[in-house]
Structure formats: C-alpha cells, structure tokens
Enzyme design. Sequence first.
Site, PDB file in Angstrom:
ATOM      1  N   GLU A   1       0.845  -1.193   0.000  1.00  8.97           N
ATOM      2  CA  GLU A   1       0.000   0.000   0.000  1.00  8.97           C
ATOM      3  C   GLU A   1       0.882   1.244   0.000  1.00  8.97           C
ATOM      4  O   GLU A   1       1.976   1.240   0.557  1.00  8.97           O
ATOM      5  CB  GLU A   1      -0.864   0.002   1.253  1.00  8.97           C
ATOM      6  CG  GLU A   1      -1.814  -1.170   1.340  1.00  8.97           C
ATOM      7  CD  GLU A   1      -3.062  -0.965   0.503  1.00  8.97           C
ATOM      8  OE1 GLU A   1      -3.636   0.120   0.573  1.00  8.97           O
ATOM      9  OE2 GLU A   1      -3.447  -1.892  -0.225  1.00  8.97           O
TER      10      GLU A   1
ATOM     11  N   SER B   1     -12.485   3.671  -7.321  1.00  2.49           N
ATOM     12  CA  SER B   1     -13.249   3.121  -6.199  1.00  2.49           C
ATOM     13  C   SER B   1     -13.234   4.084  -5.018  1.00  2.49           C
ATOM     14  O   SER B   1     -14.272   4.404  -4.458  1.00  2.49           O
ATOM     15  CB  SER B   1     -12.692   1.757  -5.808  1.00  2.49           C
ATOM     16  OG  SER B   1     -11.306   1.822  -5.590  1.00  2.49           O
TER      17      SER B   1
ATOM     18  N   ARG C   1      -4.939  13.805  -8.116  1.00  4.50           N
ATOM     19  CA  ARG C   1      -5.691  13.158  -9.184  1.00  4.50           C
ATOM     20  C   ARG C   1      -7.140  13.639  -9.210  1.00  4.50           C
ATOM     21  O   ARG C   1      -7.735  13.768 -10.271  1.00  4.50           O
ATOM     22  CB  ARG C   1      -5.606  11.641  -9.090  1.00  4.50           C
ATOM     23  CG  ARG C   1      -6.502  10.994  -8.074  1.00  4.50           C
ATOM     24  CD  ARG C   1      -6.527   9.493  -8.260  1.00  4.50           C
ATOM     25  NE  ARG C   1      -7.462   8.880  -7.329  1.00  4.50           N
ATOM     26  CZ  ARG C   1      -7.569   7.594  -7.130  1.00  4.50           C
ATOM     27  NH1 ARG C   1      -6.787   6.757  -7.788  1.00  4.50           N
ATOM     28  NH2 ARG C   1      -8.448   7.110  -6.289  1.00  4.50           N
TER      29      ARG C   1
ATOM     30  N   TYR D   1      -7.213   5.274 -21.098  1.00  4.34           N
ATOM     31  CA  TYR D   1      -7.588   4.962 -19.716  1.00  4.34           C
ATOM     32  C   TYR D   1      -6.812   5.880 -18.769  1.00  4.34           C
ATOM     33  O   TYR D   1      -5.588   6.023 -18.891  1.00  4.34           O
ATOM     34  CB  TYR D   1      -7.265   3.497 -19.378  1.00  4.34           C
ATOM     35  CG  TYR D   1      -7.743   3.147 -17.993  1.00  4.34           C
ATOM     36  CD1 TYR D   1      -9.071   2.855 -17.765  1.00  4.34           C
ATOM     37  CD2 TYR D   1      -6.876   3.182 -16.907  1.00  4.34           C
ATOM     38  CE1 TYR D   1      -9.546   2.592 -16.490  1.00  4.34           C
ATOM     39  CE2 TYR D   1      -7.330   2.919 -15.616  1.00  4.34           C
ATOM     40  CZ  TYR D   1      -8.665   2.627 -15.426  1.00  4.34           C
ATOM     41  OH  TYR D   1      -9.133   2.376 -14.171  1.00  4.34           O
TER      42      TYR D   1
ATOM     43  N   ASN E   1      -3.571   7.030  -6.648  1.00  3.03           N
ATOM     44  CA  ASN E   1      -4.088   7.837  -5.534  1.00  3.03           C
ATOM     45  C   ASN E   1      -2.956   8.520  -4.775  1.00  3.03           C
ATOM     46  O   ASN E   1      -3.178   9.388  -3.934  1.00  3.03           O
ATOM     47  CB  ASN E   1      -4.940   6.994  -4.583  1.00  3.03           C
ATOM     48  CG  ASN E   1      -4.197   5.800  -4.031  1.00  3.03           C
ATOM     49  OD1 ASN E   1      -2.970   5.808  -3.953  1.00  3.03           O
ATOM     50  ND2 ASN E   1      -4.913   4.768  -3.634  1.00  3.03           N
TER      51      ASN E   1
ATOM     52  N   GLU F   1      -2.079  -1.765 -10.643  1.00  6.18           N
ATOM     53  CA  GLU F   1      -2.911  -2.492 -11.618  1.00  6.18           C
ATOM     54  C   GLU F   1      -3.709  -1.532 -12.500  1.00  6.18           C
ATOM     55  O   GLU F   1      -4.170  -1.933 -13.556  1.00  6.18           O
ATOM     56  CB  GLU F   1      -3.828  -3.486 -10.900  1.00  6.18           C
ATOM     57  CG  GLU F   1      -5.079  -2.912 -10.239  1.00  6.18           C
ATOM     58  CD  GLU F   1      -4.806  -2.078  -8.999  1.00  6.18           C
ATOM     59  OE1 GLU F   1      -3.713  -2.214  -8.414  1.00  6.18           O
ATOM     60  OE2 GLU F   1      -5.690  -1.277  -8.621  1.00  6.18           O
TER      61      GLU F   1
END
Length: 344
Positions: free
Chosen positions: A122, A179, A187, A225, A230, A239
């Site tokens: 993370e 998500s 961002r 895309y 984050n 990913e």
Amino acid sequence: MAKRPYNKLFFILPYFLGIVLLLYVWFFKQVFHGSEVENRLPKEIENDQLLILVWTWPFGETFPLDTCESHYKISGCSFTTNRSLCDRVDAVVFHHRDVMYSRDIPRGPRPHYQRWVWFNIEPPIVTVNLNIFDNLINMTMTYKEDSDIFLPYGYMKPLKEPQSFKIPTKSKLVAWVVSKWYQGTRRASYYEELKKHIDIDVYGHNHTELSWDEFDRTLIQYKFYLAFENCEHKDYITEKLWSNAFITGLVPVVLGPPRENYERFIPPTSFIHVDDFSSPKELAQYLLDLDKDNAKYEQYFSWRSKFVTVRELGWDNFYCKACRELQQSKGYKAIASVGKWFRT
Ligand SMILES: *[C@@H]1O[C@H](CO)[C@@H](O)[C@H](O)[C@H]1NC(C)=O
Ligand SMILES: *[C@@H]1O[C@H](CO)[C@@H](O)[C@H](O)[C@H]1NC(C)=O
Ligand SMILES: *[C@@H]1O[C@H](CO)[C@@H](O)[C@H](O)[C@H]1NC(C)=O
C-alpha cells in the site's frame, strides 16, 4: 654467565603465556560458536529448509502454504501460521496493513538467527504507524524497486519472437474506474479540470456501476484509460496501469511518479504522462487530436510486438519469493527505520 639463559626465558615467558592465552580464548570462542552453528545445522545449513511464520493472513485472505515447490519451483520452504512457534521459526513475515492499528507484533527478545520481513503493498497515504517496526526489520517486501523482495504490480516481459497485435475496435474515448475518491489529492483536482475539456466516462463507486463480468468488455471500447494513482510515490505503479490499461488494451494516461520512473519499467512510447502537458486543457486537446489521427494513436501499441505484460498474482507467490530471498541472502542486515526508507 650461567644465569643468562634464565634471564632470556624470563624475558620471553610473558609473550609465550600471552600467546597461549590468546589461543585458549580463540579455541573456546570456536567451540562456543561452533555449537551454535551446530544447533542450526539440521535446519538452515544442511538442507536449506526454512520455517517461516506468516504472522497474519494478508488482509485476512488465506492462501495455500504448500505451493512453493509445486507452483514456483522454490524448494525448502515451510510456512506456519501458528504463533506458538514464534521463538523457533527462521523468519517472520509481517503484513503491515494488518498490524498497523493494533500494533500486534511480538515483544521481547527473539532468536538471534530469526529474521523479520516487512511486507507492504500500500502507498504511504494509507500506511500509518511505520515506527512500530523501528529497529526490528531485516528485509523489506514492497512495490519499491529497492526492496529486498521487489513485488511490482506488473512488468513487461520481452517476447522471443516479434508478435503482431490487433488493436481492438474503439468506439469511445476516455474511461476511468475509481473506487476511492481521496478528495484533495492531485488526481481528484486534475480530473475535475480535465473533464471540462474532454468527456470522461467514470465507473465505480458513486459513478456508473461496473461489474467484474462487464469490466473488460466495457473498457476495451475506450481509446484511453486514466491510470491515475491515488498517491504519487516512487515505483507506485499499480494495476490501474498494468491491468486496466495494458492488459485490457487501452492507452494509459498516467498520473503518478515522474515519467522517468515509469520509463524504468515500460517503454516511453507506451503511455501518455500528464506531466508532458502544461495543463489538463492541453492534455485534453492532445487526446482529442490523437482521436482523429489513427496512425499516431496506433504508435502507442507498437511496443506490443516486442513485449507482453505480466501480472503475478497470489499471496502464496509473494511468500514463496520471500522464502527464496531468505535462502539466498543469509548475511546480517538490520533496517533501523522502514518508515524512513519507505517514505522516500
Ligand atoms: C501450535 O504449536 C504448538 C507448539 O508446537 C502446538 O502445541 C499447538 O498444538 C499448535 N497449534 C495448532 C493450532 O496447530
Ligand atoms: C535483524 O534486524 C534487527 C534490527 O533491525 C537486528 O537487531 C537483528 O540483529 C537482525 N538479525 C539478523 C539475523 O540479521
Ligand atoms: C461519493 O460518495 C461519498 C459518500 O456518499 C461522498 O462523500 C463523496 O464525496 C462522493 N464522491 C464523489 C466524487 O462524488
């Protein structure tokens, strides 16, 4: 005159005794050290078998503990989740996320040979209480390239033979799946500005729903895309790039670490970096121009004749890699502050 030999002996004797004493100390050190090594012989040196304690199931997800040999051709690894064996195991792997709030890690002394592995995938934005591992860790396992066990989210593998790639038919322009919003991140504000100049279809939480069944089929229709991370952190390339863009077959527009960092892992012509443009508006214009220039758009797929993208998945895979590294690097290593290392 007859006394002289005695005098000489008297002169040499202290040196002689000194040497004897040194030999004596050295001998005992050897014996003592030797017995320690002997204790370790059956486990570590003779057959290289390592017993590794999986301190927590990562994110609570269980995985098979016996696949290193059968799946990854790494022999000599045994894993346990039984914490009662803590003072006997060769190594302990701590998945940071599972202990960072509870601070649930062993206290007190540990066997001198036991090594602790710090495992974290993370980014810093959600990684807290790094100091609980101060002066305890021997190896790191993260997405940072300079980790002892480097776990990238994906990588490019050169193809043996050049391959042709058919660009999927595209009918839509820009997609983004998000998500968690993370208000206030770069961002979020970049997106807010960008969407004023180009249509962006946003999927996920709070937005158009997208099920896993629909995921690939939906995304593949888009030309671009938004692989917006984050958190802008060295080597944190997730990913979002590897799966959502590359594997699905879209051109990634990346926001994350600087372009040079991406270029360590992927060809310069495989992606568009937001920092290549002076403003979101300029980026929007570039994308709109590319939309009309098929030949130029197709150049973003040229790397696919030479490389294939790989994502290695599976917790067992990661833990087996840790075992292999523990087998291969037996030297002493101590990390005073994983936090300091990780955050930079
Ligand atoms: C854990 O290890 C201890 C010590 O060997 C043993 O007594 C205990 O039964 C084990 N527990 C489990 C759940 O296997
Ligand atoms: C592991 O690291 C700790 C400090 O981070 C150190 O005290 C210990 O001696 C190290 N052990 C080994 C086997 O390298
Ligand atoms: C998504 O929903 C949450 C909770 O309803 C809200 O706090 C957040 O601002 C929303 N995000 C966006 C981008 O609309």
